[in-house]
Design a protein around this motif. Structure first.
Motif, PDB file in Angstrom:
ATOM      1  N   ASP A   6       4.860   1.084 -13.499  1.00 36.99           N
ATOM      2  CA  ASP A   6       3.632   1.800 -13.143  1.00 36.99           C
ATOM      3  C   ASP A   6       2.519   0.860 -12.689  1.00 36.99           C
ATOM      4  OD1 ASP A   6       4.874   4.164 -13.787  1.00 36.99           O
ATOM      5  OD2 ASP A   6       4.062   4.248 -15.825  1.00 36.99           O
ATOM      6  N   ALA A   7       2.569  -0.394 -13.134  1.00 41.54           N
ATOM      7  CA  ALA A   7       1.500  -1.326 -12.797  1.00 41.54           C
ATOM      8  C   ALA A   7       1.709  -2.009 -11.447  1.00 41.54           C
ATOM      9  CB  ALA A   7       1.387  -2.391 -13.889  1.00 41.54           C
ATOM     10  N   ALA A   8       2.878  -1.799 -10.816  1.00 37.79           N
ATOM     11  CA  ALA A   8       3.174  -2.521  -9.582  1.00 37.79           C
ATOM     12  C   ALA A   8       2.196  -2.170  -8.461  1.00 37.79           C
ATOM     13  CB  ALA A   8       4.609  -2.231  -9.142  1.00 37.79           C
ATOM     14  N   GLY A   9       1.881  -0.887  -8.320  1.00 35.27           N
ATOM     15  CA  GLY A   9       0.943  -0.480  -7.281  1.00 35.27           C
ATOM     16  C   GLY A   9      -0.439  -1.084  -7.483  1.00 35.27           C
ATOM     17  N   THR A  59       1.860   3.378  -2.839  1.00 33.74           N
ATOM     18  CA  THR A  59       2.545   4.273  -3.769  1.00 33.74           C
ATOM     19  C   THR A  59       4.028   3.953  -3.904  1.00 33.74           C
ATOM     20  OG1 THR A  59       3.034   5.895  -2.033  1.00 33.74           O
ATOM     21  CG2 THR A  59       0.935   6.138  -3.216  1.00 33.74           C
ATOM     22  N   VAL A  60       4.545   3.045  -3.050  1.00 35.92           N
ATOM     23  CA  VAL A  60       5.978   2.724  -3.093  1.00 35.92           C
ATOM     24  C   VAL A  60       6.206   1.212  -3.078  1.00 35.92           C
ATOM     25  CG1 VAL A  60       6.915   4.878  -2.200  1.00 35.92           C
ATOM     26  CG2 VAL A  60       6.033   3.163  -0.606  1.00 35.92           C
TER      27      VAL A  60
END
Length: 430
Positions: free
Chosen positions: A197-200, A212-213
């Motif tokens: 969840d933290a990647a964006g 978002t991807v």
């Protein structure tokens, strides 16, 4: 709805060609498309796999997305902007028009093993859609060769792709095929777990791109291609891609050592209470099973021991990366297809289950894991999920294991059946 395809004249003035990618997902965006961007000067049109959601997300971002290379010491974040347009998988008209366009010179595929066995109906089969596109290319009078490049984890993937496309091809296009189509096998390797969840947020912080991807991957990357292109292709050498006349050695090494270990850890690790690859390789008993499997698989590979030592050492380092957090449940998908090419051939080449207890453990871990999942009311992601569920619910263990192994084309009287049954109870548990 299809989007307009760029005019070939204008595109050709600035680009060397168009690459069409089928099955756009995390792996292609972390691996083959990164190499294509580094090669430079190529246009890319992509098609989704099962869901159109990726097309909507990428198009909303202008085809751009964040790439997070997650090393043991920290993250490197960059923007990949090689994709011009992404289409939903079912936009067959767009694909046909793209393949009929002489500016399109390469088609790459990441459609998973089961995608090649989807049959001859273009409504559900990627090879059948390619066949329609090649027919349109022939009818348009295009003479320049087009290359079809499989980037999926199966042995001889080019030959598998060739057979699947030709099975859906009309007679005239089949006669035209060899003079105009190159089908290329390749070996790809880069671990690409699902983004957290933290990647964006990390991509936004480092690059300013609301993403978002995003894609998360490891520092290691390897792509080996057969050197059989007659037409144009990206200069993938600039990205470290290797070209070879013998792809088989590279395929077999990866299939039996990396993919084989992944398959074993996916099931044995979860049975032992692990959730991630780094946890599984750090588990004493699971690690012992992996080492046994490696010893057995190495004996079937025609490569120098020093090369194999270096490769397995690199694999262990990759598996132990605590920041990659590759989830075992992701790797566990499609076990009925994977085991038949990763474990069973080694068992046969070693002379039977008594000579390959590590590979037997991989099969037993699968039968035990799917049984626990089904009986707990949880999903098993597999092309034969319904049959797996029916077999896993059988009360008698001997009947259950026999029925599950039958889905791997193992006969009821095969010595693998009692070997798996015996191995199930020896697997590590919490």
């Amino acid at each position: 709805m299809s989007q307009p395809i760029p005019a070939t004249g204008a595109a050709a003035a600035t680009d060397e060609g168009r690459l069409v990618h089928l099955g756009i997902g995390n792996f292609a965006r972390a691996h083959t498309l990164v190499a294509t961007q580094r090669a430079g000067n190529w246009s890319v049109s992509a098609f989704t796999g099962r869901s159109a959601a990726m097309a909507d997300a990428l198009n909303a971002q202008g085809g751009r997305y964040g790439l997070i290379v997650r090393g043991a010491e920290g993250d490197e974040v960059s923007i990949v902007d090689v994709i011009d347009e992404t289409y939903p998988a079912d936009d067959v008209d767009a694909l046909v028009r793209l393949l009929a366009d002489p500016f399109t010179a390469v088609v790459t595929l990441t459609i998973t093993e089961k995608g090649y066995a989807a049959g001859t109906d273009p409504a559900v089969s990627v090879p059948a859609r390619i066949a329609l596109g090649l027919k349109a290319r022939r009818e348009a009078g295009v003479t320049e060769p087009i290359a079809l490049v499989s980037c999926d984890n199966l042995s001889g993937n080019g030959e598998v792709l060739r057979a699947a496309v030709l099975a859906a091809t009309d007679e005239e296009t089949r006669s035209w095929f060899d003079d105009h189509v190159d089908v290329i096998s390749s070996m790809v390797d880069r671990i690409t777990p699902s983004a957290d969840d933290a990647a964006g947020d990390l991509v936004l912080e480092r690059t300013g791109l609301p993403d978002t991807v995003p894609v998360v991957t490891e520092p290691f990357t390897e792509w080996v291609l057969e050197d059989r292109f007659r037409g144009r292709r990206p200069e993938w050498e600039k990205a470290g891609v290797q070209f070879t006349d013998d792809i088989g050695q590279h395929e077999l090494r990866k299939l039996r050592l990396l993919n084989g270990a992944h398959t074993l850890m996916a099931y044995a690790g979860q049975l032992a209470g692990c959730d991630r690859v780094d946890e599984a390789i750090g588990h004493r008993e699971v690690r012992a099973l992996v080492e046994r499997l490696w010893d057995e698989a190495r004996s079937t590979l025609p490569l120098p021991p020093t090369d194999l030592d270096a490769y397995t050492a690199a694999l262990e380092e990759r598996f132990r990366n605590p920041r990659l957090a590759d989830n075992l449940i992701r790797i566990a998908a499609d076990g009925s297809a994977k085991l038949t090419v990763r474990a069973l051939p080694v068992i046969a080449e070693r002379g039977g289950p008594e000579q390959a207890p590590g590979e037997v453990a991989a099969v037993a871990a699968w039968t035990a894991w799917v049984t626990e999942r089904i009986r707990a009311g949880e999903e098993v992601k597999d092309p034969r999920a319904d049959e797996i569920a029916a077999a896993a619910r059988l009360d008698k263990d001997a009947e259950r294991v026999t029925a599950l192994l039958a889905l791997l084309d193992v006969a009821a009287d095969d010595p693998l059946v009692p070997a798996v049954l015996a191995q199930e109870i020896r697997l590590p548990r919490p």
